[in-house]
Design a protein around this motif. Structure first.
Motif, PDB file in Angstrom:
ATOM      1  N   VAL A  53      83.333  97.978 -22.728  1.00 33.91           N
ATOM      2  CA  VAL A  53      84.132  96.836 -23.204  1.00 33.91           C
ATOM      3  C   VAL A  53      85.025  97.029 -24.601  1.00 33.91           C
ATOM      4  O   VAL A  53      86.131  96.017 -24.441  1.00 33.91           O
ATOM      5  N   MET A  54      83.913  96.707 -25.057  1.00 34.24           N
ATOM      6  CA  MET A  54      84.854  96.323 -26.749  1.00 34.24           C
ATOM      7  C   MET A  54      86.084  97.534 -26.908  1.00 34.24           C
ATOM      8  O   MET A  54      86.871  96.806 -27.607  1.00 34.24           O
ATOM      9  N   LEU A  76      93.800  95.993 -17.419  1.00 31.17           N
ATOM     10  CA  LEU A  76      92.757  95.982 -18.525  1.00 31.17           C
ATOM     11  C   LEU A  76      91.416  94.875 -18.372  1.00 31.17           C
ATOM     12  O   LEU A  76      90.512  95.551 -18.702  1.00 31.17           O
ATOM     13  N   ARG A  77      91.638  93.731 -17.959  1.00 32.68           N
ATOM     14  CA  ARG A  77      90.944  92.917 -17.581  1.00 32.68           C
ATOM     15  C   ARG A  77      90.114  92.742 -16.843  1.00 32.68           C
ATOM     16  O   ARG A  77      89.064  92.920 -16.400  1.00 32.68           O
ATOM     17  N   LEU A 131      83.735  96.781 -15.621  1.00 34.58           N
ATOM     18  CA  LEU A 131      82.368  97.053 -16.301  1.00 34.58           C
ATOM     19  C   LEU A 131      81.734  96.266 -16.646  1.00 34.58           C
ATOM     20  O   LEU A 131      80.264  96.718 -17.168  1.00 34.58           O
ATOM     21  N   THR A 132      81.350  95.059 -17.185  1.00 36.33           N
ATOM     22  CA  THR A 132      80.848  93.989 -17.128  1.00 36.33           C
ATOM     23  C   THR A 132      79.681  93.716 -16.003  1.00 36.33           C
ATOM     24  O   THR A 132      78.522  92.834 -16.621  1.00 36.33           O
ATOM     25  N   VAL A 179      89.731  85.465 -22.059  1.00 40.20           N
ATOM     26  CA  VAL A 179      88.127  86.623 -21.026  1.00 40.20           C
ATOM     27  C   VAL A 179      88.125  86.621 -22.598  1.00 40.20           C
ATOM     28  O   VAL A 179      88.077  87.741 -23.018  1.00 40.20           O
ATOM     29  N   TYR A 180      86.628  86.651 -22.142  1.00 44.53           N
ATOM     30  CA  TYR A 180      85.602  87.284 -23.126  1.00 44.53           C
ATOM     31  C   TYR A 180      84.615  87.952 -22.557  1.00 44.53           C
ATOM     32  O   TYR A 180      83.233  87.696 -22.910  1.00 44.53           O
ATOM     33  N   PHE A 181      84.816  89.111 -22.083  1.00 37.64           N
ATOM     34  CA  PHE A 181      83.970  90.090 -21.382  1.00 37.64           C
ATOM     35  C   PHE A 181      83.053  90.849 -22.027  1.00 37.64           C
ATOM     36  O   PHE A 181      82.057  91.391 -22.373  1.00 37.64           O
ATOM     37  N   GLU A 182      83.898  91.442 -23.731  1.00 41.38           N
ATOM     38  CA  GLU A 182      83.262  92.051 -24.210  1.00 41.38           C
ATOM     39  C   GLU A 182      82.364  90.811 -25.366  1.00 41.38           C
ATOM     40  O   GLU A 182      80.742  91.145 -25.628  1.00 41.38           O
ATOM     41  N   SER A 183      81.986  89.697 -25.611  1.00 42.93           N
ATOM     42  CA  SER A 183      80.952  89.060 -25.602  1.00 42.93           C
ATOM     43  C   SER A 183      80.154  88.758 -24.781  1.00 42.93           C
ATOM     44  O   SER A 183      78.869  88.679 -25.584  1.00 42.93           O
ATOM     45  N   VAL A 184      80.316  88.659 -23.703  1.00 50.83           N
ATOM     46  CA  VAL A 184      79.295  88.577 -22.426  1.00 50.83           C
ATOM     47  C   VAL A 184      78.359  90.002 -22.981  1.00 50.83           C
ATOM     48  O   VAL A 184      76.652  90.010 -22.956  1.00 50.83           O
ATOM     49  N   CYS A 185      78.918  91.026 -22.819  1.00 50.04           N
ATOM     50  CA  CYS A 185      77.955  92.444 -23.311  1.00 50.04           C
ATOM     51  C   CYS A 185      77.392  92.496 -24.416  1.00 50.04           C
ATOM     52  O   CYS A 185      76.345  92.685 -24.917  1.00 50.04           O
ATOM     53  N   MET A 186      78.233  91.931 -25.674  1.00 49.05           N
ATOM     54  CA  MET A 186      77.668  92.247 -26.819  1.00 49.05           C
ATOM     55  C   MET A 186      77.042  90.503 -26.913  1.00 49.05           C
ATOM     56  O   MET A 186      75.070  91.697 -27.268  1.00 49.05           O
ATOM     57  N   PHE A 187      76.650  89.534 -26.688  1.00 50.15           N
ATOM     58  CA  PHE A 187      75.423  89.120 -26.446  1.00 50.15           C
ATOM     59  C   PHE A 187      74.362  89.688 -25.648  1.00 50.15           C
ATOM     60  O   PHE A 187      72.864  89.369 -26.278  1.00 50.15           O
TER      61      PHE A 187
END
Length: 792
Positions: A190-191, A213-214, A220-221, A273-281
C-alpha cells in the motif's frame, strides 16, 4: 594432570590416558573412551563437518553401558508412548528434550544423524530451547532406537511433555506471526501505491487512475483491518465491557476510523485516503505487541521447562513382576523399583535398599544425600548408585516437584504494582483523548463547520495516536538490551529495566551463585609423616575415581599416578575400600573408616590406621566480596536465602556479613520471605540458579542468574549474566539507569507533543495529512533518542 585437551569436549586429558583417532590428517586425543566412541560415530557417519564448524565444545560423553538399551526401552511401553506423543496417521509425533546442545552445529548434527533413519519423516532441532520436534514411523524404529541413535553421538534425550498452557501459547504465537506477516506485507504494497498518489497530487493524475489506485489500496488494506488488527478490537471491546479504557481503544478507533473515512473518500471520490497509515499503524503496533508477547512467552516457557526433569516412566512392582508404566499413572501405595541413575517418578518412602540421591535441583544443595530403609525420597531427584524399592506416598502431580510448578505458576500470574500504575496512567490518557475527540466532533458539527467535523476529528485521533507514547519505552528498552548484551548481560524481560533502578534489597542464593557450585579441597590434615600430602591425595583420588558422587570430582585434579587397586568396593553413604600392595585402603566418612574423633568430610585409613582427614568447601566466587562491598556503598540491603542447612552457610555469613541470612529454606519459604519483603514496600532482586529458586524468581521484582547455571534457571530468570562474573551487575544497574532516563525523556516529548498538537488539531489547523507527518516525526524523534543508548 596433562595440559592436553580432549578433541571432543575440550576437558583436560589425564596423564597416561591413550584414547585417540585420526581426523583431518592429525592424531586427535580424547579424555575418555566415551568421548572417543562418540567422535568415532560422528566421523564414521560422514558428519565430521560438526567438528569443523562448531562454535562451542561438546559436553563430556559418558561410556554407555549395555543396560542403557534396556533403560531406553521403557519409553517403548504402550501407555508411556501414548502419554508423551501424538499419533498422526501412520506417523508418531513427539517433542524431545535434548541435553548437551551448545551451539547451532549441535542442532545440525542431531538433524543429520536422525535423517539418516528411513523411518524419520521430519526432524527440527531448536538449539535455544534444546528441544527436538520429531515425526517418525514407530512401527519401523521404536522410540528407544531414536534415543539410542542420539546417545551414540553424545546427546542424552528424553520425551518432553508440554502442558496445555504452553500449547495455547504456541498457538497464539503462531497467530501473532501470521498477523505480523499480513500487516507487514500489505504495508509495503500500500505504501508503494500511496507514493504514486502523493506524487500524482503534485504532478497531476487522471481521475480514473487515481480512483483505480485508491480502490486497489482499499482492497489490499482489507486483510489488515479484517484480520491483522482484530486483536486490538477484541482487547478494546473487553476493556469497554469491563468499563476500563485501555490503550487499544484509541488505537482501534484510529485504525478503523481512518479506514472507513478513506473508504468513504474512495467510494464517493471526495477527500483524502490514508490506507497506508492504517497498514503502518497496525504493523508497528503489532510489532510492539509481538515483542511484549515474546517476553511473556519466555516466562511461560520457563514453567514448562520444569517438565524437562519430570520423569516419564517408572518400573512398577506387582509381586515379583516388573512392569513399565507411565509415571503419571502411579498412585499412593504403589511400589516402584528405582535403578541406579534413574529419576524418581514420585515422592515415596524407601522400603528396601540403600543409595544416595542428587537433590540439588530441588533443594539447591549439591551434596549427595544418603537414603536407606524408612527415608523419604522426592520425585525429580536422581538415584546415584543403589537399587531402591520405594512405596509411593504422593503421585507425580501432588509431589514436591509438582507443588513447585504450581507455586511458580501462581507467582508468575501475580501482577507487579508498577504495571498497575502504568495501566492507571494509560486509562487516564485514553479517557481524556476520547473525550477531546468527541468534543471536537460535536463542536465542529453543530457550531463551526459540519462538513469538516469528520476530518478534523480524524486529525485529532491520528495526530494524538499513542504511537510515540507506545514507542517511548519499547525502543529505549530494545536499545538498552542490545547495549547490555554486547557487554555480556542478557535481559530477557524488558520490564526489569524499569524496576532495576528502584531496587532496595538484593537476595542471593548460596550454592552456584555466591559459590562456584562445586567442591574443592579446603584443608588436608595428616595423622602421620610416613605419607606426604601429595601421596595421600593421590591415594584418595585413585579410590574416588571409582565413584560418581559429586565429592569425587574435588579430587580428580590430585590424581598424580594411576595405581593398580584391587577388590574395590563402594558402600553407599559411607565410602570406598580397596586393596593396594596387600594393604587395606578406606576413604569416606569417619564412621566408615572407623574413626571416632574426625569431623572431616573425607577420611583416609590404611589397615585401619588414620592417615589423612580432608575438609572440603564449595569455593566462593572471587569477585563476590568486592561486589557486595560496592552494593553496600550504593545503599542496597543484602540477604542470603539458601537451601543449604549445613555449617557452611554460617561460615559464609561470618565472612560476608549479610544484613539477613536464612538457611535450610524450602522453595515455599523463599517465596514467603521475598513476598514479605515486597509487602513491606521493598523492591527485591533475586539471584539464584536452581529449580528451588524458580518460585522465588517470580515472587521477586527482578531475577538474575549466571550463564553457568542450569538451563532451567536461565530460562526462568529475567536477566542472565553471560560471563562467569557477577560483577556484571554493575553494568546491569548502570544500563538500567540510563534506559530509565531515556524513557523519561521520550515520555516527556510524547506528552509535550500531544499538549502542543491537540489544540492545533482541535482548532482545525492540522489536516489529516499533516497529522500523519506529525505523528511520524514524533515517533522518529523518540526512536532517535533511544538509539543513543547503543553508544553507552
Amino acid at each position: 594432570m596433562s595440559d592436553t585437551r580432549c578433541f571432543h569436549c575440550h576437558e583436560p586429558v589425564p596423564a597416561g590416558f591413550n584414547f585417540s583417532l585420526m581426523f583431518d590428517g592429525q592424531q586427535r586425543v580424547f579424555c575418555c573412551a566415551g568421548c572417543q566412541a562418540v567422535a568415532d560415530t560422528i566421523i564414521a557417519s560422514n558428519l565430521a563437518d560438526y567438528y569443523r564448524f562448531r562454535t562451542e565444545p561438546a559436553n563430556k560423553a559418558k561410556a554407555l553401558p549395555e543396560q542403557l538399551k534396556a533403560e531406553l526401552s521403557q519409553f517403548d511401553a504402550a501407555d508411556v508412548l501414548t502419554d508423551v506423543s501424538r499419533q498422526l496417521g501412520d506417523l508418531t509425533e513427539i517433542e524431545l528434550s535434548v541435553s548437551g546442545i551448545s551451539c547451532a552445529a549441535c542442532a545440525w548434527l542431531i538433524e543429520k544423524q536422525l535423517r539418516q533413519l528411513p523411518s524419520v519423516h521430519k526432524v527440527n532441532v531448536n538449539s535455544t530451547t534444546q528441544r527436538c520436534h520429531l515425526s517418525w514411523d514407530a512401527r519401523q524404529v521404536p522410540l528407544s532406537g531414536i534415543l539410542q541413535k542420539l546417545a551414540d553421538i553424545g546427546y542424552q534425550a528424553s520425551p518432553f511433555v508440554a502442558d496445555q498452557e504452553e500449547q495455547r501459547y504456541k498457538t497464539e504465537l503462531s497467530r501473532f506471526l501470521k498477523r505480523l506477516a499480513v500487516s507487514g506485507i500489505m504495508t509495503m504494497q500500500v505504501m508503494m501505491l500511496a507514493v504514486a498518489l502523493y506524487f500524482g497530487d503534485y504532478t497531476g493524475i487522471e481521475a480514473s487512475h487515481q480512483g483505480y489506485l485508491r480502490w486497489i489500496s482499499m482492497l489490499l488494506t482489507l486483510p489488515v483491518v479484517l484480520y491483522a488488527a482484530l486483536p486490538f478490537v477484541k482487547s478494546a471491546w473487553r476493556g469497554i465491557k469491563a468499563r476500563q479504557m485501555n490503550m487499544d481503544v484509541p488505537v482501534s478507533l484510529a485504525i478503523y476510523y481512518t479506514f472507513f473515512a478513506s473508504a468513504y473518500a474512495t467510494a464517493f471520490n471526495t477527500g483524502e485516503v490514508y490506507f497506508e497509515s492504517v497498514c503502518m499503524f497496525t504493523f508497528l503496533l503489532q510489532l510492539g505487541k509481538f515483542f511484549e508477547y515474546r517476553a511473556r512467552a519466555r516466562a511461560r516457557d520457563a514453567t514448562s521447562n520444569l517438565l524437562k526433569i519430570m520423569p516419564v516412566s517408572a518400573t512398577l512392582l506387582k509381586g515379583q513382576q516388573q512392569e513399565t508404566v507411565s509415571a503419571k499413572r502411579l498412585r499412593p501405595g504403589d511400589i516402584i523399583l528405582v535403578k541406579p541413575g534413574e529419576t524418581l517418578a514420585a515422592d515415596g518412602e524407601v522400603l528396601l535398599g540403600s543409595s544416595s540421591t542428587d537433590e540439588s535441583m530441588l533443594t539447591g544443595e549439591y551434596r549427595p544425600i544418603a537414603k536407606t530403609v524408612g527415608d523419604n525420597v522426592l520425585a525429580g531427584t536422581v538415584n546415584h548408585d543403589g537399587l531402591l524399592q520405594v512405596q509411593v506416598t504422593n503421585a507425580l502431580d501432588n509431589s514436591r516437584l509438582g507443588q513447585i510448578i504450581q507455586l511458580q505458576q501462581r507467582t508468575l500470574s501475580q501482577k507487579p504494582a508498577v504495571l498497575e500504575k502504568t495501566d492507571k496512567l494509560a486509562r487516564y490518557f485514553v479517557e481524556r483523548l476520547l473525550l477531546i475527540a468527541a468534543a471536537t466532533f460535536l463542536l465542529w458539527y453543530f457550531w463551526l463547520d459540519a462538513d469538516r467535523a469528520f476530518w478534523v476529528t480524524l486529525s485529532v485521533l491520528v495526530a494524538t495516536c499513542p504511537c510515540a507514547l507506545s514507542l517511548a519505552a519499547p525502543t529505549a528498552v530494545t536499545c538498552a538490551l542490545a547495549s547490555l548484551n554486547r557487554r555480556g548481560v542478557l535481559i530477557k524481560n524488558s520490564a526489569a529495566l524499569d524496576l532495576l533502578p528502584e531496587l532496595s534489597i538484593v537476595v542471593f542464593d548460596k550454592t552456584g551463585t555466591l559459590t562456584e557450585g562445586r567442591f574443592s579441597l579446603q584443608q588436608c590434615h595428616l595423622y602421620t609423616d610416613t605419607v606426604s600430602e601429595t601421596e595421600a591425595l593421590n591415594l584418595i583420588a585413585n579410590l574416588e575415581a571409582y565413584s560418581e558422587h559429586p565429592i569425587s570430582r574435588a579430587f580428580s585434579s590430585y590424581l598424580a599416578q594411576k595405581l593398580p587397586l584391587e577388590d574395590v568396593s563402594i558402600t553407599v553413604g559411607g565410602g570406598i575400600s580397596a586393596r593396594y600392595q596387600d594393604k587395606k585402603l578406606k576413604v569416606g566418612s569417619a564412621a566408615f573408616c572407623g574413626l571416632l574423633q574426625s569431623d572431616a568430610m573425607v577420611n583416609l585409613t590404611i589397615d585401619e590406621q588414620p592417615i589423612a582427614a580432608v575438609n572440603l568447601q564449595d569455593a566462593l566466587r572471587p569477585e563476590v566480596p568486592e561486589l557486595l562491598a560496592t552494593l553496600r556503598q550504593q545503599g542496597y540491603q543484602l540477604m542470603m536465602l539458601t537451601g543449604d542447612s549445613s555449617s557452611q552457610a554460617d561460615a559464609l555469613q561470618q565472612q560476608l556479613q549479610f544484613d539477613q541470612m536464612i538457611k535450610g529454606c524450602s522453595p515455599e519459604q523463599k517465596v514467603a520471605e521475598i513476598t514479605r519483603l515486597v509487602e513491606d514496600g521493598h523492591k527485591v532482586m533475586m539471584l539464584g540458579d536452581g529449580i528451588n529458586d524458580s518460585p522465588a524468581f517470580h515472587a521477586a521484582h527482578v531475577s538474575v542468574t549466571l550463564d553457568s547455571g542450569s538451563d532451567l534457571s536461565k530460562n526462568q530468570a529475567d536477566v542472565v549474566l553471560l560471563q562467569p562474573n557477577i560483577t556484571l551487575l554493575h553494568d546491569l544497574l548502570h544500563g538500567s539507569l540510563a534506559a530509565k532516563q531515556v524513557i523519561k525523556q521520550n515520555l516527556r516529548w510524547s506528552v509535550g507533543y500531544n499538549l502542543l498538537i491537540i489544540p492545533l488539531a482541535v482548532a482545525g489547523f492540522v489536516s489529516p495529512y499533516i497529522a500523519v507527518l506529525g505523528m511520524s516525526f514524533s515517533s522518529l524523534l523518540v526512536v532517535s533518542n533511544s538509539l543513543r543508548l547503543l553508544k553507552k
